[in-house]
Enzyme design. Structure first.
Site, PDB file in Angstrom:
ATOM      1  N   SER A  38       4.793   5.171   8.449  1.00  0.00           N
ATOM      2  CA  SER A  38       3.898   6.319   8.578  1.00  0.00           C
ATOM      3  C   SER A  38       3.261   6.437   9.954  1.00  0.00           C
ATOM      4  O   SER A  38       2.054   6.589  10.075  1.00  0.00           O
ATOM      5  CB  SER A  38       2.803   6.207   7.512  1.00  0.00           C
ATOM      6  OG  SER A  38       2.117   7.430   7.425  1.00  0.00           O
ATOM      7  N   ASN A  41       5.016  10.363  14.769  1.00  0.00           N
ATOM      8  CA  ASN A  41       6.091  10.678  15.742  1.00  0.00           C
ATOM      9  C   ASN A  41       5.658  11.806  16.669  1.00  0.00           C
ATOM     10  O   ASN A  41       6.003  11.805  17.841  1.00  0.00           O
ATOM     11  CB  ASN A  41       7.416  11.124  15.110  1.00  0.00           C
ATOM     12  CG  ASN A  41       7.497  10.999  13.634  1.00  0.00           C
ATOM     13  OD1 ASN A  41       6.502  11.175  12.960  1.00  0.00           O
ATOM     14  ND2 ASN A  41       8.677  10.713  13.143  1.00  0.00           N
ATOM     15  N   CYS A  42       4.904  12.755  16.107  1.00  0.00           N
ATOM     16  CA  CYS A  42       4.541  13.938  16.892  1.00  0.00           C
ATOM     17  C   CYS A  42       3.617  13.578  18.062  1.00  0.00           C
ATOM     18  O   CYS A  42       3.491  14.348  19.011  1.00  0.00           O
ATOM     19  CB  CYS A  42       3.876  14.975  15.990  1.00  0.00           C
ATOM     20  SG  CYS A  42       4.816  15.248  14.476  1.00  0.00           S
ATOM     21  N   ALA A 282      15.210  14.062  -2.781  1.00  0.00           N
ATOM     22  CA  ALA A 282      15.324  13.913  -1.326  1.00  0.00           C
ATOM     23  C   ALA A 282      14.357  14.882  -0.665  1.00  0.00           C
ATOM     24  O   ALA A 282      14.147  16.003  -1.161  1.00  0.00           O
ATOM     25  CB  ALA A 282      16.748  14.172  -0.848  1.00  0.00           C
ATOM     26  N   GLY A 284      12.272  15.977   3.352  1.00  0.00           N
ATOM     27  CA  GLY A 284      12.120  15.827   4.807  1.00  0.00           C
ATOM     28  C   GLY A 284      13.346  16.254   5.598  1.00  0.00           C
ATOM     29  O   GLY A 284      14.160  17.068   5.153  1.00  0.00           O
ATOM     30  N   TYR A 428     -15.054  37.035  13.153  1.00  0.00           N
ATOM     31  CA  TYR A 428     -15.273  37.558  14.506  1.00  0.00           C
ATOM     32  C   TYR A 428     -16.668  37.241  15.016  1.00  0.00           C
ATOM     33  O   TYR A 428     -17.669  37.511  14.365  1.00  0.00           O
ATOM     34  CB  TYR A 428     -15.066  39.085  14.543  1.00  0.00           C
ATOM     35  CG  TYR A 428     -15.659  39.710  15.783  1.00  0.00           C
ATOM     36  CD1 TYR A 428     -15.217  39.321  17.043  1.00  0.00           C
ATOM     37  CD2 TYR A 428     -16.703  40.639  15.702  1.00  0.00           C
ATOM     38  CE1 TYR A 428     -15.790  39.842  18.194  1.00  0.00           C
ATOM     39  CE2 TYR A 428     -17.276  41.170  16.848  1.00  0.00           C
ATOM     40  CZ  TYR A 428     -16.824  40.766  18.091  1.00  0.00           C
ATOM     41  OH  TYR A 428     -17.393  41.263  19.221  1.00  0.00           O
ATOM     42  N   LYS A 436     -11.582  44.123  16.380  1.00  0.00           N
ATOM     43  CA  LYS A 436     -10.199  44.427  15.997  1.00  0.00           C
ATOM     44  C   LYS A 436      -9.367  43.259  16.526  1.00  0.00           C
ATOM     45  O   LYS A 436      -8.988  43.232  17.701  1.00  0.00           O
ATOM     46  CB  LYS A 436      -9.744  45.743  16.621  1.00  0.00           C
ATOM     47  CG  LYS A 436     -10.317  46.961  15.920  1.00  0.00           C
ATOM     48  CD  LYS A 436      -9.709  48.251  16.427  1.00  0.00           C
ATOM     49  CE  LYS A 436     -10.592  48.851  17.485  1.00  0.00           C
ATOM     50  NZ  LYS A 436     -10.183  50.183  17.931  1.00  0.00           N
TER      51      LYS A 436
END
Ligand code: FAD
Length: 555
Positions: A38, A41-42, A282, A284, A428, A436
């Site tokens: 775990s 990786n990112c 399975a 990922g 906003y 907008k």
């Protein structure tokens, strides 16, 4: 119940912890052939670049934590070598001792991920040609970029390739990116990637598009260790090559066990993540799932889907009704000061699928223009021509890109239309958005087209036949002078009503401004006076994304 999980990163670890939360009694056994579980990786590119300083931070969960808090048994450095679906057993091998043993299961989850592609090119096995999948790979790259490397060649200009380029430059090294396609970031449409190319160039990244590596050799010159031969005949000298040209599913276990796989190797699963053997799930990067918008088969290696699929598999094993909604391909990347993001179908994918679409571009500021510091962005929206259902969106720009893509991703998931975007009520205050919001603006422009209030053509339509319409640039004289479309005449929108006689009605007219808004007003003014007139969607700013010719009278 005994659940065996193969692969202990995003999909596998998510499935394991969810299983425990749902079932205190289940025996959960997690096999991971690597040394870490775990891990993030990112985050690896940012440790390589130094932005994440502590390696430890990438270890999201340790085996001790899984044991203590979740009572999940982990077997690190242990590879599952085969599955016997008949006897419901797996054969595992302890990589350090070579010991082989059988382990039975009631349910098996395959979360084996996908391996980086390593093309069989001459010299591919030379030292210094690396891929990046796990922390061991990361340590090798880290050692070189903090050691003797001066020039790094990255093969592939996808998300990971560009993250690596950014981080190599952060380390003060030279980066060259070699990409086979004619654009960076393949999931986006070509024109949306032009600002990214410019950003890379401004940071000194040497980007070689329409180019590929044909061979690697040991360099004979100086300190550089690798010589890289390119298809064009050019040669690069580098100390390190990182391959980022995609991944292929680690499906060997599944194939050998007779489980169904798709044409690109992904394990086929149902919406409850079951393979063709209902006792085997399975999740990922190893699976083939379906695209949430087009309902066609899809293999999308992203962390979010892997985590959600792991959770769903656990839910289903524990008797819950689940239905995966498909993968949308929502993705985002930072490239120096720019962010690029996408969700849903791109225009090129729609073309492949031969599905009809319409599109709008806007170039809003991240928040109210009167509040200091607003950064700009370009947003592209793709939608169905009849009902206006949203099919895809892309964004590139500064801060605020992430929030718009996420809102649009949810709109796609909810099956919403451009009319819903018109009505969307979004948070906003001047620091955060506009009354907008850009998302509302996309809805206004797109709905205007569907209601035939706003006739516009795309840059491609214009470029296909530039002489078809008299071209009127309705921006100010100063804007016109700094760059305009060849052949345009300048009639600022504020003077248009008084200068109508300068626009004969004998030829159809095309108006344009900087981003599309004044051009729209001009189009409305002229249309109500009987002209055959359309506006150029997204204006001059969108035109420049196409690298088309421009004239400038300012010297
Ligand atoms: P993996 O994370 O690949 O894990 C599979 C594990 O299974 C591996 O550890 C492997 O050792 C193990 N295994 C395989 N076969 C066996 C076997 N037979 N026995 C035992 N163990 C086995 N995605 C994003 O959404 N956003 C990002 O920013 C992002 N950045 C990324 C950056 C990098 C550098 C990389 C490499 C990936 C990035 N991704 C990102 C992709 C994301 O990490 C993957 O989609 C995700 O990790 C997939 O999870 P997974 O569980 O399917 O597979």
């Amino acid at each position: 119940m005994k659940v065996v999980i193969v692969g202990g990163v995003a999909g596998g670890a998510s499935a394991a912890t969810r299983l425990r939360r749902l079932n205190e009694k289940a025996q959960i056994l997690l096999f991971e052939r690597g040394q870490d579980l775990s891990f993030a990786n990112c985050g690896m590119p940012y440790y390589i670049g130094g932005e994440i300083a502590e390696r430890q931070k990438l270890l999201v969960v340790t085996p001790e934590r899984l044991q203590q808090r979740y009572r999940i048994h982990t077997r690190l450095h242990t590879s599952v070598e085969s599955i016997d679906p008949e006897s419901r057993t797996v054969m595992a091998r302890e990589l350090r001792t070579g010991r082989v043993y059988l382990e039975s299961y009631d349910k098996l989850i395959l979360a084996t991920g996908a391996a980086p592609v390593r093309p069989q090119l001459p010299g591919i096995d030379l030292p210094g040609i690396l891929t990046l999948r796990n922390l061991e790979d990361m340590d090798r790259v880290h050692a070189l970029v903090t050691g003797h490397a001066r020039h790094v060649v990255i093969v592939g200009a996808g998300f990971i390739g560009l993250e690596l380029a950014e981080n190599v430059v952060h380390r003060g090294l030279k980066a060259t990116v070699v990409e086979l396609a004619d654009q960076v970031l393949p999931p986006l449409d070509h024109e949306m990637t032009l600002p990214v190319r410019k950003e890379l160039a401004s940071r000194g990244v040497d980007l070689r598009l329409n180019e590929s590596v044909t061979a690697f050799q040991q360099s004979s010159t100086g300190s550089q260790s690798l010589s890289i031969e390119l298809k064009s005949g050019a040669r690069l000298e580098a100390d390190l090559v990182i391959l980022g040209i995609g991944v292929k599913p680690e499906n060997q276990l599944a194939v050998a066990a007779g489980l169904a796989t798709g044409p690109r190797g992904g394990i086929r699963v149902t919406s409850s993540m079951q393979t063709s053997d209902p006792h085997i799930y399975a999740v990922g990067d190893v699976i083939e799932t379906f695209d949430a918008v087009s309902n066609t088969p899809a293999q999308v290696p992203l962390a979010g889907p892997a985590n959600r699929q792991g959770r769903l598999a656990a839910d289903h094993i524990c008797g819950r009704q689940v239905a995966y909604r498909g993968t949308q391909g929502t993705a985002i990347v930072r490239v120096f000061n720019l962010t690029a993001a996408c969700t849903g179908l791109s225009e090129k994918r729609l073309r492949q699928l031969q599905r009809p679409w319409r599109k709008v571009y806007i170039h809003p500021a991240q928040h109210a223009g009167y509040f200091p510091g607003a950064q700009g962005m370009t947003l592209k929206l793709l939608f169905e021509p009849e009902q206006g259902r949203i099919l895809g969106a892309q964004a590139v720009g500064g801060n605020g890109v992430d929030k718009r893509i996420d809102v649009l991703a949810m709109a796609i998931q909810g099956g919403l239309t451009v009319h819903d975007l018109e009505q969307a009520e979004l948070a906003y205050a001047p620091q955060y958005g506009s009354a907008k919001d850009p998302v509302n603006m996309l809805g206004f422009v797109a709905a205007g087209i569907l209601k035939d209030e706003h006739r516009q053509i795309s840059v491609e339509e214009y470029l296909a036949n530039p002489a078809a319409r008299r071209l009127i640039d309705v921006r100010t004289a100063t804007e016109f002078a700094s760059g305009h479309i060849p052949g345009a005449i300048n009639l600022p929108v504020d003077e248009l009503r008084e200068r109508l006689r300068e626009i004969p009605q004998d030829q159809p007219v095309l108006t344009y401004c900087q981003v599309g808004q004044r051009g729209y007003l001009a189009q409305r003014i002229l249309q109500q006076r009987g002209y055959d007139v359309v506006n150029l969607g997204g204006g001059y700013k969108t035109y420049t994304l196409y690298d088309a010719p421009v004239n400038s009278t300012r010297h």
